[in-house]
Design an enzyme around this catalytic site. Structure first.
Site, PDB file in Angstrom:
ATOM      1  N   ARG A 138       1.052  -0.824  -0.544  1.00  0.00           N
ATOM      2  CA  ARG A 138      -0.101   0.245   0.449  1.00  0.00           C
ATOM      3  C   ARG A 138       1.185   1.494   0.160  1.00  0.00           C
ATOM      4  O   ARG A 138       1.800   0.987   0.706  1.00  0.00           O
ATOM      5  CB  ARG A 138      -0.738   0.288   1.299  1.00  0.00           C
ATOM      6  CG  ARG A 138      -1.545   0.776   1.346  1.00  0.00           C
ATOM      7  CD  ARG A 138      -3.197   1.328   2.841  1.00  0.00           C
ATOM      8  NE  ARG A 138      -2.132   2.050   3.291  1.00  0.00           N
ATOM      9  CZ  ARG A 138      -2.606   2.483   4.815  1.00  0.00           C
ATOM     10  NH1 ARG A 138      -4.007   2.395   4.670  1.00  0.00           N
ATOM     11  NH2 ARG A 138      -1.879   3.130   5.113  1.00  0.00           N
ATOM     12  N   TYR A 150      -2.624  11.592   6.512  1.00  0.00           N
ATOM     13  CA  TYR A 150      -3.070  10.042   6.857  1.00  0.00           C
ATOM     14  C   TYR A 150      -2.213   9.129   6.246  1.00  0.00           C
ATOM     15  O   TYR A 150      -2.174   9.264   4.731  1.00  0.00           O
ATOM     16  CB  TYR A 150      -4.859   9.456   5.855  1.00  0.00           C
ATOM     17  CG  TYR A 150      -5.064   8.227   6.730  1.00  0.00           C
ATOM     18  CD1 TYR A 150      -4.753   7.848   7.699  1.00  0.00           C
ATOM     19  CD2 TYR A 150      -4.908   7.011   5.431  1.00  0.00           C
ATOM     20  CE1 TYR A 150      -5.239   6.016   7.501  1.00  0.00           C
ATOM     21  CE2 TYR A 150      -4.734   5.757   5.130  1.00  0.00           C
ATOM     22  CZ  TYR A 150      -4.756   5.721   6.820  1.00  0.00           C
ATOM     23  OH  TYR A 150      -5.087   4.105   7.222  1.00  0.00           O
ATOM     24  N   ASP A 201      -5.028   3.685  -0.211  1.00  0.00           N
ATOM     25  CA  ASP A 201      -6.507   4.231   0.873  1.00  0.00           C
ATOM     26  C   ASP A 201      -7.088   5.810   0.897  1.00  0.00           C
ATOM     27  O   ASP A 201      -6.003   6.378   1.154  1.00  0.00           O
ATOM     28  CB  ASP A 201      -6.094   3.929   1.966  1.00  0.00           C
ATOM     29  CG  ASP A 201      -7.004   3.595   3.006  1.00  0.00           C
ATOM     30  OD1 ASP A 201      -8.100   4.038   2.893  1.00  0.00           O
ATOM     31  OD2 ASP A 201      -7.131   3.529   4.385  1.00  0.00           O
ATOM     32  N   HIS A 203      -8.876   6.759   2.665  1.00  0.00           N
ATOM     33  CA  HIS A 203      -9.781   6.956   3.591  1.00  0.00           C
ATOM     34  C   HIS A 203     -10.919   8.047   3.964  1.00  0.00           C
ATOM     35  O   HIS A 203     -11.106   9.237   4.590  1.00  0.00           O
ATOM     36  CB  HIS A 203      -8.290   7.910   4.840  1.00  0.00           C
ATOM     37  CG  HIS A 203      -8.028   7.363   5.842  1.00  0.00           C
ATOM     38  ND1 HIS A 203      -8.815   7.412   7.069  1.00  0.00           N
ATOM     39  CD2 HIS A 203      -7.574   5.722   5.994  1.00  0.00           C
ATOM     40  CE1 HIS A 203      -8.526   6.870   8.367  1.00  0.00           C
ATOM     41  NE2 HIS A 203      -8.719   5.588   7.739  1.00  0.00           N
ATOM     42  N   GLU A 227      -9.393   1.984  -1.750  1.00  0.00           N
ATOM     43  CA  GLU A 227      -9.704   1.764  -0.779  1.00  0.00           C
ATOM     44  C   GLU A 227     -10.889   2.603  -0.294  1.00  0.00           C
ATOM     45  O   GLU A 227     -10.074   4.209  -0.456  1.00  0.00           O
ATOM     46  CB  GLU A 227      -9.016   1.776   0.574  1.00  0.00           C
ATOM     47  CG  GLU A 227      -9.829   1.211   1.522  1.00  0.00           C
ATOM     48  CD  GLU A 227      -8.089   1.012   2.983  1.00  0.00           C
ATOM     49  OE1 GLU A 227      -6.977  -0.113   2.181  1.00  0.00           O
ATOM     50  OE2 GLU A 227      -8.681   0.874   4.269  1.00  0.00           O
ATOM     51  N   GLU A 253     -13.588  -1.630   5.862  1.00  0.00           N
ATOM     52  CA  GLU A 253     -13.286  -1.453   7.138  1.00  0.00           C
ATOM     53  C   GLU A 253     -14.417  -1.273   8.934  1.00  0.00           C
ATOM     54  O   GLU A 253     -13.855  -1.723  10.223  1.00  0.00           O
ATOM     55  CB  GLU A 253     -12.103  -0.903   7.446  1.00  0.00           C
ATOM     56  CG  GLU A 253     -11.608   0.888   7.214  1.00  0.00           C
ATOM     57  CD  GLU A 253     -10.104   0.892   7.309  1.00  0.00           C
ATOM     58  OE1 GLU A 253      -9.292   0.903   6.133  1.00  0.00           O
ATOM     59  OE2 GLU A 253      -9.903   2.451   7.917  1.00  0.00           O
ATOM     60  N   ARG A 274     -14.288  -5.087   3.011  1.00  0.00           N
ATOM     61  CA  ARG A 274     -12.584  -5.063   4.085  1.00  0.00           C
ATOM     62  C   ARG A 274     -13.749  -5.343   5.342  1.00  0.00           C
ATOM     63  O   ARG A 274     -13.427  -5.309   6.354  1.00  0.00           O
ATOM     64  CB  ARG A 274     -12.375  -4.563   3.991  1.00  0.00           C
ATOM     65  CG  ARG A 274     -11.387  -3.771   2.764  1.00  0.00           C
ATOM     66  CD  ARG A 274     -10.620  -2.781   2.624  1.00  0.00           C
ATOM     67  NE  ARG A 274      -9.815  -2.046   3.688  1.00  0.00           N
ATOM     68  CZ  ARG A 274      -8.908  -2.340   4.574  1.00  0.00           C
ATOM     69  NH1 ARG A 274      -8.627  -3.968   4.481  1.00  0.00           N
ATOM     70  NH2 ARG A 274      -8.802  -1.532   5.636  1.00  0.00           N
ATOM     71  N   GLU A 330      -5.192  -7.302   4.686  1.00  0.00           N
ATOM     72  CA  GLU A 330      -4.152  -6.310   5.010  1.00  0.00           C
ATOM     73  C   GLU A 330      -2.659  -6.827   6.555  1.00  0.00           C
ATOM     74  O   GLU A 330      -3.385  -7.265   7.570  1.00  0.00           O
ATOM     75  CB  GLU A 330      -4.940  -4.857   5.645  1.00  0.00           C
ATOM     76  CG  GLU A 330      -4.075  -3.812   5.597  1.00  0.00           C
ATOM     77  CD  GLU A 330      -4.442  -2.455   6.566  1.00  0.00           C
ATOM     78  OE1 GLU A 330      -5.922  -2.715   7.243  1.00  0.00           O
ATOM     79  OE2 GLU A 330      -3.635  -1.582   6.271  1.00  0.00           O
ATOM     80  N   TRP A 393     -11.677  12.068   8.207  1.00  0.00           N
ATOM     81  CA  TRP A 393     -10.324  11.530   8.385  1.00  0.00           C
ATOM     82  C   TRP A 393     -10.132  10.520   8.022  1.00  0.00           C
ATOM     83  O   TRP A 393     -10.551   9.723   7.482  1.00  0.00           O
ATOM     84  CB  TRP A 393     -10.626  11.277   9.924  1.00  0.00           C
ATOM     85  CG  TRP A 393      -8.521  11.327  10.682  1.00  0.00           C
ATOM     86  CD1 TRP A 393      -7.170  11.750   9.879  1.00  0.00           C
ATOM     87  CD2 TRP A 393      -8.401   9.900  10.939  1.00  0.00           C
ATOM     88  NE1 TRP A 393      -6.716  10.971  10.364  1.00  0.00           N
ATOM     89  CE2 TRP A 393      -7.051   9.462  10.908  1.00  0.00           C
ATOM     90  CE3 TRP A 393      -9.216   8.150  11.388  1.00  0.00           C
ATOM     91  CZ2 TRP A 393      -6.168   8.829  11.227  1.00  0.00           C
ATOM     92  CZ3 TRP A 393      -8.353   7.385  11.233  1.00  0.00           C
ATOM     93  CH2 TRP A 393      -6.330   7.487  11.119  1.00  0.00           C
TER      94      TRP A 393
HETATM   95  O1  EZ4 Z   1      -7.382   4.359  10.001  1.00  0.00           O
HETATM   96  O2  EZ4 Z   1      -7.336   1.272  11.706  1.00  0.00           O
HETATM   97  O3  EZ4 Z   1      -6.515   0.665   6.124  1.00  0.00           O
HETATM   98  N1  EZ4 Z   1      -6.433   0.719   7.334  1.00  0.00           N
HETATM   99  C1  EZ4 Z   1      -6.838   2.153   7.825  1.00  0.00           C
HETATM  100  C2  EZ4 Z   1      -6.541   2.226   9.246  1.00  0.00           C
HETATM  101  C3  EZ4 Z   1      -7.496   2.745   9.683  1.00  0.00           C
HETATM  102  C4  EZ4 Z   1      -7.421   2.075  11.406  1.00  0.00           C
HETATM  103  C5  EZ4 Z   1      -8.576   3.369  12.555  1.00  0.00           C
HETATM  104  O4  EZ4 Z   1      -8.008   1.993  13.647  1.00  0.00           O
HETATM  105  O5  EZ4 Z   1      -7.372   3.046   6.811  1.00  0.00           O
HETATM  106  O6  EZ4 Z   1      -4.885   2.914   9.153  1.00  0.00           O
HETATM  107 CO    CO Z   2      -8.225   1.730   5.518  1.00  0.00          CO
END
Ligand code: EZ4
Ligand code: CO
Length: 393
Positions: A138, A150, A201, A203, A227, A253, A274, A330, A393
């Site tokens: 990743r 992030y 990701d 996010h 992702e 996730e 996920r 992951e 976030w």
């Molecule tokens: O932000 O596990 O793909 N992984 C992620 C992680 C999440 C954290 C949150 O607790 O996006 O880093």
């Molecule tokens: Co993630």
């Protein structure tokens, strides 16, 4: 509760015949709520029950609470479920994957995290993962003009987002982000070659149409997946992304139940789900999600960040190796201290994790060591646009 470098909630269930099982109940930044849910509302209902009745106990805790779903409830149920599967495996003298139908593959392909402040050092870190044998990586890099992003941390091998006693404030600029990510992927493809899988990701930081555009910009570099392209409360919003890109999509996730992804899966709006053992109701419910996903050609890609303890990772690996539609897992390495508190039976070799043959989950907790590291409040960051607007976030 223990905090060997980060917080973990672990449930231990012991039978009257002296067999015990472990379950992970960690919910990052909200740990004590799950502890209370377990201590105040779940554990009293478990005393005296038949530990073999895993499905019935799952239904009892899910339907019986009346208040269904939600991360706190589902993490608590997951911990019970994991612990009961651990017990069943120990009593049977078999590793859990055997009880789930046996191994469908020789190992579990994992992806590691390469993060860096610049494109150049992210690619360098990715090369070091490649040298360790990783087949999937990743990529997350800093965004020019933003003080933090992030996925980017000071330590190259360990990324820990829950980093402060009160939430850290991050800043965000979508345009700058969307300019840098395709450049990162171009540089990474050139340096790492065609064969390695590259992941990213987002996010939850783009709108569906922005995600469609980023997906399209990444297509030349053949990403394995994009992702959490957009928040998924509205499952229909993924239709718009799908209309604009063939980049595979992964999400889930933060999902707790099948109901969070039912439309995403049945409308084939995603490629990888996920959802993970600890946050989606344990092995029992995750199996249901995976079976449903398999009907629609959707594969799994379980969350495996450091806030998922080695107990959850062990459970995830038994699950991954035993289902037909496994995609990828992951894997963020835990620190040595975490590994000492949770001795475990899985090992990394040539890009895959191998769960081993220990009965049950194949993981333990050293309670004496665990007691040395008391809970320390730690929050995930919040994120604001540069004008101060609170963002995802
Ligand atoms: O932000 O596990 O793909 N992984 C992620 C992680 C999440 C954290 C949150 O607790 O996006 O880093
Ligand atoms: Co993630």
């Amino acid at each position: 509760m223990t905090c060997p470098g980060r917080n973990f909630v672990t449930l231990k269930i012991e039978t009257d015949q002296g067999v015990y099982g472990l379950g992970d109940a960690t919910l990052n930044g909200r740990e004590l709520s799950v502890v209370s849910y377990l201590e105040d509302h779940v554990i009293p209902c478990l005393i005296g029950r038949d530990a073999h009745q895993i499905e019935d106990i799952w239904q009892y805790l899910y339907r019986g609470a009346y208040w269904r779903r939600g991360p706190v409830t589902m993490s608590a149920i997951a911990a019970v479920d994991m612990a009961l599967w651990d017990i069943k495996g120990k009593i049977a003298g078999l590793p859990l994957y055997q009880l789930l139908g046996g191994a469908c593959r020789t190992g579990v392909m994992v992806y590691g995290h390469a993060n860096g402040t610049t494109i150049e050092n992210t690619v360098e870190v990715a090369q070091s993962y490649q040298a360790l044998g990783y087949k999937a990586i990743r990529l997350q890099c800093g965004v020019p003009g933003l003080s933090s992003t992030y996925g980017v941390s000071k330590d190259k091998m360990f990324y820990e987002p829950a980093d402060a006693d009160l939430p850290t404030e991050n800043e965000w600029n979508t345009e700058a982000y969307m300019r840098v990510v395709p450049k990162l992927f171009k540089a990474a493809r050139e340096a790492l070659g065609d064969e390695v899988h590259l992941l990213h990701d987002v996010h939850h930081r783009l709108t569906p149409i922005e995600a469609g555009r980023l997906g399209r910009d990444l297509e030349p570099y053949r990403p394995f997946w994009m992702e959490d392209a957009t928040p998924a409360e509205n499952q229909e919003s993924f239709k718009l992304i799908r209309q604009h890109t063939t980049t595979p999509l992964a999400v889930g996730e933060i999902f707790n139940t099948l109901w969070d992804c039912k439309d995403l899966i049945s409308n084939q709006l995603i490629d990888y789900i996920r959802a993970t053992v600890v946050h989606a109701g344990g092995i029992t419910h995750l199996k249901r999600i995976a079976s449903f996903a398999d009907v629609y050609g959707v594969k799994t890609g379980c969350h495996g960040a450091t806030d998922l303890s080695p107990v959850c990772m062990s459970a995830a690996l038994h699950f991954d190796v035993s289902i037909p539609n496994f995609g990828i897992q992951e894997y963020m390495r835990h620190t040595e201290l975490t590994d000492e508190v949770f001795p475990h039976n899985y090992s990394f070799k040539a890009g895959s994790l191998h769960i081993g043959e220990a009965p049950g989950l194949g993981v333990d907790i050293d309670e004496e060591k665990a007691a040395k590291y008391p809970y320390q409040r730690a929050y995930l960051p919040v994120n604001r646009l540069q004008d101060g607007t609170l963002f995802n976030w």
